[in-house]
Design a protein around this motif. Structure first.
Motif, PDB file in Angstrom:
ATOM      1  N   TYR A  94       0.833  -1.195   0.000  1.00 54.72           N
ATOM      2  CA  TYR A  94       0.000   0.000   0.000  1.00 54.72           C
ATOM      3  C   TYR A  94       0.874   1.255   0.000  1.00 54.72           C
ATOM      4  N   GLU A  95       1.952   1.233   0.806  1.00 56.64           N
ATOM      5  CA  GLU A  95       2.812   2.408   0.930  1.00 56.64           C
ATOM      6  C   GLU A  95       3.487   2.750  -0.393  1.00 56.64           C
ATOM      7  N   GLU A  96       3.959   1.738  -1.109  1.00 55.39           N
ATOM      8  CA  GLU A  96       4.595   1.983  -2.408  1.00 55.39           C
ATOM      9  C   GLU A  96       3.593   2.557  -3.406  1.00 55.39           C
ATOM     10  N   ARG A  97       2.395   2.040  -3.399  1.00 59.56           N
ATOM     11  CA  ARG A  97       1.361   2.552  -4.309  1.00 59.56           C
ATOM     12  C   ARG A  97       0.985   3.985  -3.952  1.00 59.56           C
ATOM     13  N   ARG A  98       0.956   4.288  -2.648  1.00 60.64           N
ATOM     14  CA  ARG A  98       0.642   5.658  -2.219  1.00 60.64           C
ATOM     15  C   ARG A  98       1.737   6.628  -2.650  1.00 60.64           C
ATOM     16  N   GLU A  99       2.994   6.195  -2.569  1.00 60.75           N
ATOM     17  CA  GLU A  99       4.116   7.053  -2.979  1.00 60.75           C
ATOM     18  C   GLU A  99       3.979   7.444  -4.447  1.00 60.75           C
ATOM     19  N   ALA A 103       3.257  11.293  -5.740  1.00 60.52           N
ATOM     20  CA  ALA A 103       4.188  11.913  -6.675  1.00 60.52           C
ATOM     21  C   ALA A 103       3.474  12.329  -7.958  1.00 60.52           C
ATOM     22  N   LYS A 104       2.565  11.484  -8.416  1.00 57.14           N
ATOM     23  CA  LYS A 104       1.803  11.800  -9.631  1.00 57.14           C
ATOM     24  C   LYS A 104       0.921  13.024  -9.395  1.00 57.14           C
ATOM     25  N   LYS A 105       0.336  13.095  -8.210  1.00 53.67           N
ATOM     26  CA  LYS A 105      -0.515  14.234  -7.858  1.00 53.67           C
ATOM     27  C   LYS A 105       0.296  15.530  -7.852  1.00 53.67           C
ATOM     28  N   ARG A 106       1.507  15.465  -7.290  1.00 55.41           N
ATOM     29  CA  ARG A 106       2.370  16.647  -7.255  1.00 55.41           C
ATOM     30  C   ARG A 106       2.898  16.996  -8.639  1.00 55.41           C
ATOM     31  N   GLY A 107       2.928  16.001  -9.512  1.00 60.71           N
ATOM     32  CA  GLY A 107       3.516  16.198 -10.834  1.00 60.71           C
ATOM     33  C   GLY A 107       2.632  16.923 -11.823  1.00 60.71           C
ATOM     34  N   HIS A 108       1.416  17.260 -11.429  1.00 61.32           N
ATOM     35  CA  HIS A 108       0.526  17.990 -12.338  1.00 61.32           C
ATOM     36  C   HIS A 108       0.925  19.464 -12.402  1.00 61.32           C
ATOM     37  N   GLY A 109       0.968  20.012 -13.592  1.00 62.83           N
ATOM     38  CA  GLY A 109       1.294  21.421 -13.751  1.00 62.83           C
ATOM     39  C   GLY A 109       2.712  21.628 -14.270  1.00 62.83           C
ATOM     40  N   THR A 110       3.217  22.859 -14.143  1.00 66.79           N
ATOM     41  CA  THR A 110       4.537  23.213 -14.645  1.00 66.79           C
ATOM     42  C   THR A 110       5.625  22.520 -13.831  1.00 66.79           C
ATOM     43  N   ALA A 154      12.650   2.468  -9.062  1.00 63.77           N
ATOM     44  CA  ALA A 154      12.170   2.191 -10.430  1.00 63.77           C
ATOM     45  C   ALA A 154      10.895   2.982 -10.720  1.00 63.77           C
ATOM     46  N   ALA A 155       9.979   3.000  -9.744  1.00 62.82           N
ATOM     47  CA  ALA A 155       8.734   3.756  -9.927  1.00 62.82           C
ATOM     48  C   ALA A 155       9.021   5.256  -9.975  1.00 62.82           C
ATOM     49  N   PHE A 156      10.016   5.699  -9.190  1.00 61.63           N
ATOM     50  CA  PHE A 156      10.390   7.106  -9.199  1.00 61.63           C
ATOM     51  C   PHE A 156      10.955   7.518 -10.562  1.00 61.63           C
ATOM     52  N   LYS A 157      11.775   6.659 -11.160  1.00 60.30           N
ATOM     53  CA  LYS A 157      12.313   6.938 -12.495  1.00 60.30           C
ATOM     54  C   LYS A 157      11.180   7.088 -13.508  1.00 60.30           C
ATOM     55  N   ASP A 158      10.194   6.202 -13.416  1.00 63.05           N
ATOM     56  CA  ASP A 158       9.042   6.296 -14.327  1.00 63.05           C
ATOM     57  C   ASP A 158       8.324   7.633 -14.153  1.00 63.05           C
ATOM     58  N   MET A 159       8.214   8.069 -12.891  1.00 66.61           N
ATOM     59  CA  MET A 159       7.534   9.326 -12.606  1.00 66.61           C
ATOM     60  C   MET A 159       8.323  10.511 -13.165  1.00 66.61           C
TER      61      MET A 159
END
Length: 202
Positions: A94-99, A103-110, A154-159
């Motif tokens: 759950y924690e990895e999925r939340r991370e 990150a995706k939520k913060r990644g919206h915008g400029t 790995a998930a962070f790199k994708d992000m």
């Protein structure tokens, strides 16, 4: 293995409750009745049946509210992942999925240096420094709050690949323990030791 254990107590996306959990939320309906009715068999049966149902209802309401927030969502993470176009992987905790979601939520915008910093900190759980190298069109993410390589890299790199401008390259720097630090702490080395045992020593 994780998926079968972590999700084994869920049915149709809902958590299966234990008797002990239900009892914690079970109201004592007999206290609302006059004394002469509390001892009757019929009302004791009603108290048991209705009390259990009200306890389940209270638990389900509380659980539903938790799904409205990424930090407390469990079965609702699938809905959050659909909202942010993130692939669902039940093999992750759950924690990895939340991370990934945070990150995706913060990644919206400029995309800014600060945005990349916040995204990296959401994944690593520690302080991060982002070093911009304008001449070489790249930036370096330096993990300074945690030692070693973050577990969800790995998930962070994708992000990062998703949110960064296409023309920018990037690299990572990690923090490790140095030998002098171990010596100052009085850490002993023996024949069974390896550097991997000590390089992320806090």
């Amino acid at each position: 293995m994780y998926g079968s254990i972590k999700y084994g107590r869920e049915k149709y996306g809902k958590k299966l409750l234990t008797k002990k959990e239900v009892e914690l939320y079970r109201p004592d309906l007999l206290t609302y009745l006059p004394q002469f009715l509390r001892d009757t068999k019929e009302f004791k049966v009603l108290d048991k049946v209705l009390g259990d149902e009200l306890a389940l209802l209270s638990l389900q309401i509380e659980d539903l509210v938790k799904q409205c927030f990424i930090d407390t969502a469990t079965w609702g993470l699938t809905l959050w992942e659909k909202e942010y176009a993130v692939k669902t992987d039940i093999n992750k905790s759950y924690e990895e999925r939340r991370e990934v979601l945070k990150a995706k939520k913060r990644g919206h915008g400029t995309v800014t240096r600060n945005l990349i910093k916040e995204t990296a900190e959401a994944f690593s759980g520690g302080q991060v420094e982002v070093i911009e190298e304008f001449k070489s069109y790249c930036f370096i993410v330096k993990f300074i709050g945690v030692k070693g390589i973050p577990k969800n890299l790995a998930a962070f790199k994708d992000m990062i690949d998703t949110i960064k401008p296409a023309h920018l390259a990037y690299d990572f720097k990690y923090t490790y323990t140095i030998w002098d630090f171990l010596t100052e702490k009085g850490v002993k080395w023996d024949n069974n030791s390896s550097w991997n045992d000590f390089k992320i020593y806090e």
